[in-house]
Write a protein that holds these residues in place. Sequence first.
Motif, PDB file in Angstrom:
ATOM      1  N   GLU A   1     -15.316  -4.617   1.423  1.00 29.89           N
ATOM      2  CA  GLU A   1     -16.686  -4.233   1.065  1.00 29.89           C
ATOM      3  C   GLU A   1     -17.619  -4.476   2.246  1.00 29.89           C
ATOM      4  O   GLU A   1     -18.538  -3.696   2.489  1.00 29.89           O
ATOM      5  CB  GLU A   1     -17.159  -5.020  -0.161  1.00 29.89           C
ATOM      6  N   ALA A   2     -17.373  -5.540   3.015  1.00 33.24           N
ATOM      7  CA  ALA A   2     -18.239  -5.885   4.144  1.00 33.24           C
ATOM      8  C   ALA A   2     -18.210  -4.798   5.221  1.00 33.24           C
ATOM      9  O   ALA A   2     -19.246  -4.454   5.786  1.00 33.24           O
ATOM     10  CB  ALA A   2     -17.837  -7.228   4.732  1.00 33.24           C
ATOM     11  N   ALA A   3     -17.034  -4.267   5.524  1.00 36.67           N
ATOM     12  CA  ALA A   3     -16.905  -3.239   6.557  1.00 36.67           C
ATOM     13  C   ALA A   3     -17.024  -1.826   5.984  1.00 36.67           C
ATOM     14  O   ALA A   3     -17.087  -0.873   6.745  1.00 36.67           O
ATOM     15  CB  ALA A   3     -15.564  -3.378   7.270  1.00 36.67           C
ATOM     16  N   ARG A   4     -17.040  -1.716   4.649  1.00 38.81           N
ATOM     17  CA  ARG A   4     -17.079  -0.411   3.962  1.00 38.81           C
ATOM     18  C   ARG A   4     -15.870   0.437   4.351  1.00 38.81           C
ATOM     19  O   ARG A   4     -15.965   1.633   4.597  1.00 38.81           O
ATOM     20  CB  ARG A   4     -18.379   0.339   4.254  1.00 38.81           C
ATOM     21  N   LEU A   5     -14.687  -0.241   4.433  1.00 40.56           N
ATOM     22  CA  LEU A   5     -13.439   0.421   4.797  1.00 40.56           C
ATOM     23  C   LEU A   5     -12.372   0.133   3.756  1.00 40.56           C
ATOM     24  O   LEU A   5     -12.361  -0.937   3.144  1.00 40.56           O
ATOM     25  CB  LEU A   5     -12.939  -0.073   6.161  1.00 40.56           C
ATOM     26  N   ALA A   6     -11.457   1.093   3.581  1.00 35.09           N
ATOM     27  CA  ALA A   6     -10.307   0.919   2.691  1.00 35.09           C
ATOM     28  C   ALA A   6      -9.047   1.158   3.517  1.00 35.09           C
ATOM     29  O   ALA A   6      -8.842   2.253   4.053  1.00 35.09           O
ATOM     30  CB  ALA A   6     -10.387   1.891   1.529  1.00 35.09           C
ATOM     31  N   TYR A   7      -8.238   0.118   3.645  1.00 33.57           N
ATOM     32  CA  TYR A   7      -7.010   0.190   4.430  1.00 33.57           C
ATOM     33  C   TYR A   7      -5.868   0.669   3.541  1.00 33.57           C
ATOM     34  O   TYR A   7      -5.645   0.121   2.469  1.00 33.57           O
ATOM     35  CB  TYR A   7      -6.683  -1.185   5.022  1.00 33.57           C
ATOM     36  N   PRO A   8      -5.104   1.668   3.991  1.00 32.45           N
ATOM     37  CA  PRO A   8      -4.026   2.205   3.154  1.00 32.45           C
ATOM     38  C   PRO A   8      -2.837   1.251   3.083  1.00 32.45           C
ATOM     39  O   PRO A   8      -2.628   0.415   3.969  1.00 32.45           O
ATOM     40  CB  PRO A   8      -3.640   3.497   3.878  1.00 32.45           C
ATOM     41  N   ILE A   9      -2.073   1.410   2.027  1.00 30.14           N
ATOM     42  CA  ILE A   9      -0.810   0.692   1.880  1.00 30.14           C
ATOM     43  C   ILE A   9       0.268   1.763   1.831  1.00 30.14           C
ATOM     44  O   ILE A   9       0.213   2.671   0.998  1.00 30.14           O
ATOM     45  CB  ILE A   9      -0.790  -0.157   0.594  1.00 30.14           C
ATOM     46  N   ARG A  10       1.230   1.661   2.736  1.00 26.80           N
ATOM     47  CA  ARG A  10       2.309   2.649   2.804  1.00 26.80           C
ATOM     48  C   ARG A  10       3.644   1.941   2.613  1.00 26.80           C
ATOM     49  O   ARG A  10       3.974   1.044   3.384  1.00 26.80           O
ATOM     50  CB  ARG A  10       2.275   3.385   4.139  1.00 26.80           C
ATOM     51  N   ASP A  11       4.376   2.344   1.600  1.00 30.60           N
ATOM     52  CA  ASP A  11       5.672   1.745   1.288  1.00 30.60           C
ATOM     53  C   ASP A  11       5.570   0.232   1.147  1.00 30.60           C
ATOM     54  O   ASP A  11       6.437  -0.505   1.591  1.00 30.60           O
ATOM     55  CB  ASP A  11       6.719   2.109   2.343  1.00 30.60           C
ATOM     56  N   GLY A  12       4.457  -0.222   0.557  1.00 25.22           N
ATOM     57  CA  GLY A  12       4.256  -1.647   0.319  1.00 25.22           C
ATOM     58  C   GLY A  12       3.745  -2.424   1.512  1.00 25.22           C
ATOM     59  O   GLY A  12       3.583  -3.634   1.438  1.00 25.22           O
ATOM     60  N   ILE A  13       3.448  -1.726   2.619  1.00 22.14           N
ATOM     61  CA  ILE A  13       2.988  -2.397   3.836  1.00 22.14           C
ATOM     62  C   ILE A  13       1.529  -2.032   4.095  1.00 22.14           C
ATOM     63  O   ILE A  13       1.209  -0.854   4.278  1.00 22.14           O
ATOM     64  CB  ILE A  13       3.844  -1.986   5.049  1.00 22.14           C
ATOM     65  N   PRO A  14       0.634  -3.023   4.112  1.00 24.45           N
ATOM     66  CA  PRO A  14      -0.767  -2.741   4.421  1.00 24.45           C
ATOM     67  C   PRO A  14      -0.915  -2.304   5.887  1.00 24.45           C
ATOM     68  O   PRO A  14      -0.386  -2.951   6.781  1.00 24.45           O
ATOM     69  CB  PRO A  14      -1.485  -4.068   4.196  1.00 24.45           C
ATOM     70  N   ILE A  15      -1.612  -1.215   6.106  1.00 25.21           N
ATOM     71  CA  ILE A  15      -1.876  -0.716   7.458  1.00 25.21           C
ATOM     72  C   ILE A  15      -3.277  -1.199   7.838  1.00 25.21           C
ATOM     73  O   ILE A  15      -4.270  -0.604   7.445  1.00 25.21           O
ATOM     74  CB  ILE A  15      -1.774   0.825   7.517  1.00 25.21           C
ATOM     75  N   MET A  16      -3.329  -2.283   8.591  1.00 30.37           N
ATOM     76  CA  MET A  16      -4.585  -2.971   8.869  1.00 30.37           C
ATOM     77  C   MET A  16      -5.216  -2.533  10.192  1.00 30.37           C
ATOM     78  O   MET A  16      -5.746  -3.331  10.944  1.00 30.37           O
ATOM     79  CB  MET A  16      -4.354  -4.486   8.861  1.00 30.37           C
ATOM     80  N   LEU A  17      -5.180  -1.249  10.463  1.00 33.36           N
ATOM     81  CA  LEU A  17      -5.788  -0.693  11.666  1.00 33.36           C
ATOM     82  C   LEU A  17      -7.069   0.024  11.279  1.00 33.36           C
ATOM     83  O   LEU A  17      -7.041   0.935  10.441  1.00 33.36           O
ATOM     84  CB  LEU A  17      -4.833   0.295  12.339  1.00 33.36           C
ATOM     85  N   PRO A  18      -8.194  -0.344  11.880  1.00 28.69           N
ATOM     86  CA  PRO A  18      -9.456   0.308  11.522  1.00 28.69           C
ATOM     87  C   PRO A  18      -9.415   1.827  11.662  1.00 28.69           C
ATOM     88  O   PRO A  18     -10.008   2.541  10.863  1.00 28.69           O
ATOM     89  CB  PRO A  18     -10.468  -0.320  12.485  1.00 28.69           C
TER      90      PRO A  18
END
Length: 71
Positions: A43-60
């Motif tokens: 919410e702070a960055a107003r970003l939603a990071y995708p999860i692919r095959d159970g792995i969070p993709i934490m790249l802006p």
Amino acid sequence: MSDMPKPAAPGGEVDPSLLEILVCPVTKSTLRYDRARGELVSEAARLAYPIRDGIPIMLPEEARRLDDPAP
């Protein structure tokens, strides 16, 4: 009433212990797991990071802006 399992989230399930330690790479704030969309939301960055095959993709650069519609 059926005992059918609930459908998995679009990006797959994420280990709850992983969710406890992950933070937004931009703001270092906590993340909210949006199971319906398969995303981790900052919410702070107003970003939603995708999860692919159970792995969070934490790249802006891979994140969806919360102002943008979901794909």
